[in-house]
Design an enzyme around this catalytic site. Sequence first.
Site, short mmCIF file in Angstrom:
data_model
loop_
_atom_site.label_atom_id
_atom_site.label_comp_id
_atom_site.label_asym_id
_atom_site.label_seq_id
_atom_site.Cartn_x
_atom_site.Cartn_y
_atom_site.Cartn_z
N ASP A 11 0.87 -1.17 0.00
CA ASP A 11 0.00 0.00 0.00
C ASP A 11 0.92 1.22 0.00
O ASP A 11 2.15 1.11 -0.18
CB ASP A 11 -1.00 -0.05 1.18
N CYS A 70 3.44 -3.12 4.06
CA CYS A 70 2.61 -1.97 4.42
C CYS A 70 3.33 -1.25 5.55
O CYS A 70 4.52 -1.49 5.76
CB CYS A 70 1.17 -2.37 4.76
N THR A 72 3.13 -1.44 8.86
CA THR A 72 3.59 -2.37 9.90
C THR A 72 3.76 -3.80 9.41
O THR A 72 4.37 -4.62 10.11
CB THR A 72 2.57 -2.42 11.05
N HIS A 103 10.49 -24.30 8.49
CA HIS A 103 9.57 -25.10 9.29
C HIS A 103 8.10 -24.89 8.94
O HIS A 103 7.31 -25.82 9.05
CB HIS A 103 9.76 -24.78 10.78
N HIS A 138 7.90 -31.50 9.65
CA HIS A 138 7.29 -30.19 9.47
C HIS A 138 6.15 -30.24 8.45
O HIS A 138 5.21 -29.44 8.53
CB HIS A 138 8.35 -29.17 9.06
#
Length: 150
Positions: A11, A70, A72, A103, A138
């Site tokens: 964004d 973005c 955060t 993993h 995994h």
Amino acid sequence: MRACRFHLGSDHGGVELRDELAAVLTADGHTIMSTAGPRSADESADYPDIAVTVCRRLLEDPGSFGLLVCGTGQGMAMTANRIPGIRAALVGDVFSARMARAHNDANVLCLGQRVLGSELAKALAREFAATSFEGGRHQRRVDKLMRAGS
Ligand code: RB5
């Protein structure tokens, strides 16, 4: 080094880092298949729209990866993880970037431009791209993860 295909998106809060990482990944031999989102930070965009676009693109291109930026990274990760088939990892340290691939078989890396320094962000993207899923025990856990909630 293995070469990866990436679909990128941001964004307005992640434009500069998205473009910086595109250059770094390209220089490392990876391919940027597509880029979604504004061309500049002046152009506002809603992160869910970008996350959905990028995730659709990578699901149509099996084996490719997504890179979402973005402010955060939170909104991108929250949106991406609602889409079946997506395992999005929001990371801020190199060990987690490696483990998300090794993993958790993460197929989308989410980063926050407003919380990460540029050099750390580059290191995170490079580590993510360089690390393969380990499979084995995994795989069983990732299979359970993909069935969770259904
Ligand atoms: C946009 O201002 C900001 O909310 C967005 O980039 C992101 O940080 C949301 O998670």
